[in-house]
Design an enzyme around this catalytic site. Structure first.
Site, mmCIF file in Angstrom:
data_model
loop_
_atom_site.group_PDB
_atom_site.id
_atom_site.type_symbol
_atom_site.label_atom_id
_atom_site.label_comp_id
_atom_site.label_asym_id
_atom_site.label_seq_id
_atom_site.Cartn_x
_atom_site.Cartn_y
_atom_site.Cartn_z
ATOM 1 N N CYS A 293 -2.039 11.858 24.748
ATOM 2 C CA CYS A 293 -1.962 10.899 25.361
ATOM 3 C C CYS A 293 -0.427 10.863 25.994
ATOM 4 C CB CYS A 293 -1.675 9.461 24.352
ATOM 5 S SG CYS A 293 -1.444 7.989 25.225
ATOM 6 N N CYS B 285 -3.792 5.576 14.713
ATOM 7 C CA CYS B 285 -4.196 6.250 15.674
ATOM 8 C C CYS B 285 -3.680 7.684 15.609
ATOM 9 C CB CYS B 285 -4.058 5.723 17.151
ATOM 10 S SG CYS B 285 -5.197 4.298 17.269
ATOM 11 N N ASN C 285 1.744 1.300 10.759
ATOM 12 C CA ASN C 285 1.562 2.221 9.823
ATOM 13 C C ASN C 285 2.527 3.400 10.353
ATOM 14 O OD1 ASN C 285 0.002 4.013 8.304
ATOM 15 N ND2 ASN C 285 -1.795 3.230 9.095
ATOM 16 N N SER D 179 -1.166 -4.073 24.811
ATOM 17 C CA SER D 179 -0.212 -3.381 23.910
ATOM 18 C C SER D 179 1.076 -4.109 24.301
ATOM 19 C CB SER D 179 -0.280 -1.972 23.831
ATOM 20 O OG SER D 179 -1.452 -1.368 23.380
ATOM 21 N N LEU D 180 1.452 -5.051 23.851
ATOM 22 C CA LEU D 180 2.777 -5.919 24.318
ATOM 23 C C LEU D 180 4.156 -5.199 23.376
ATOM 24 C CD1 LEU D 180 4.102 -8.270 25.712
ATOM 25 C CD2 LEU D 180 3.588 -9.784 23.627
ATOM 26 N N GLU E 164 -10.123 11.650 17.617
ATOM 27 C CA GLU E 164 -10.375 10.957 16.392
ATOM 28 C C GLU E 164 -11.643 9.602 16.911
ATOM 29 O OE1 GLU E 164 -6.294 11.454 14.053
ATOM 30 O OE2 GLU E 164 -6.702 9.844 14.988
#
Length: 359
Positions: free
Chosen positions: A113, A334, A291, A215-216, A93
């Protein structure tokens, strides 16, 4: 004989290839411009090359392509989402977002991933494979060609973890910012990482000027591990030290990405712990209201709760914003479009093993 992927050669590598064929070095400059400035997709269109050279290039090299499998255009804001099918059948994407300061493209660095973030559609189905340099570049080239508009900003925050595809990612950054190519400023490139500490430190020493976004997603080690299984490999203290090292070596302020998950990481304790982590660091906190993904159980906080969380952090001296929602009427998060299109096994609905190439 397998043809070589010519778009993954940087300028010097291509010059070596072309002079190695017995051609003058200026030919490599012409070919590189066709590939990375004029964004041509075939050798036949390289009209300032001899027919003999074009035929030889066609026989020994390929311009790796990708097909637009789906193209969604938001009616809510100037955002477009692209689902690309790669030559082996894998799907990735990309997103085009138009802003007053220019056009930004969010690209993928892997097909799938393996980081396993529990709130992210990209992790469902795991990692298929790393993307090549040319496949990362081609997302930008395709979108610029389709839109007819120049891309000025790049975020590597789509499917995949760029620091898990380290060598290809770094080469991609160098090529897309090369004066011989699109010449996009490295300061306009942002890459997101889950916190792969050794490669964060390597990246700090590459001499690049990109922005690193961590990315915490959790205010302490336990919450990070709950939301991000990969966090179990790296203690939060080590991740934060790597962030400090990156800032020290590059002078580039770190962005911390924090997906707000209702009832999970948006509580008073999180405000206190985030303040402790961030207040003394030169950084920016980007809050991202979740999201929701159909296969996951996590919920998005309401707008009032998200604003209250932000305001309390600001009162504690934290530089914080809530990310503006884009593409709310399309598959904006994503991995959502890829997931919907491909189904459980990362392939088009109805395909069999014989219909696709092995990863």
């Amino acid at each position: 004989m397998d043809r070589k992927d010519i778009c993954s050669y940087d300028y010097r590598e291509l010059e070596d290839e072309i002079t190695g064929m017995g051609e003058k070095s200026f030919r490599s400059r012409q070919i590189y411009e066709w590939l990375h400035v004029k964004l041509i997709g075939d050798f036949a269109g390289m009209t300032n090359l001899s027919r003999q050279l074009r035929d030889r290039l066609e026989g020994e090299y390929k311009i790796a392509g990708m097909r637009v499998a789906e193209h969604q255009i938001s009616k809510a804001d100037p955002t477009e989402k692209f689902l690309f099918e790669l030559e082996d059948g894998n799907m990735i994407e990309s997103v085009l977002m138009r802003y007053t300061y220019g056009n930004s493209v969010c690209i993928s660095s892997q097909a799938g991933c393996r980081m396993g973030c529990r709130f992210c559609a990209s992790a469902i189905g795991g990692l298929k494979r790393n993307l090549t340099v040319s496949e990362m570049l081609r997302q930008i080239y395709q979108i610029q060609t389709i839109s007819g508009e120049r891309i000025s900003n790049i975020v590597v925050m789509g499917t995949g973890e760029p620091l898990d595809n380290y060598d290809n990612f770094v080469k991609f950054v160098r090529m897309v910012s090369d004066e011989y190519g699109l010449n996009i400023s490295q300061r306009n490139i942002t890459a997101s990482t889950c916190g792969i500490v050794p490669n964060m430190r390597r990246l700090a020493s590459e001499g690049l000027q990109i922005t690193l976004a961590l990315s915490l997603h959790g205010s302490n080690q336990e919450k990070r591990e709950r939301l991000m299984p990969v966090a179990g490999q790296y203690e939060l203290t080590d991740v934060l030290e790597a962030c400090d090292y990156y800032f020290q070596e590059t002078g580039r302020r770190i962005t911390f990405e924090y997906s707000l998950v209702s009832g999970v990481n948006d509580q008073p304790d999180d405000i206190r712990e985030l303040t402790g982590i961030l207040r003394k660091r030169n950084c920016h906190l980007n809050l991202i209201p979740l999201n929701p993904v159909r296969e996951r159980d996590y919920r998005k906080p309401d707008r009032e709760s998200a604003l209250d969380f932000k305001n309390k952090l600001e009162k504690n001296g934290i530089n914080v914003t809530i990310r503006r929602e884009r593409g709310s009427d399309i598959d904006g998060a994503c991995g959502q479009l890829r997931r919907r299109y491909a189904g459980e096994n990362g392939r088009k609905q109805g395909e069999t093993d014989e219909d696709i190439c092995n990863d």
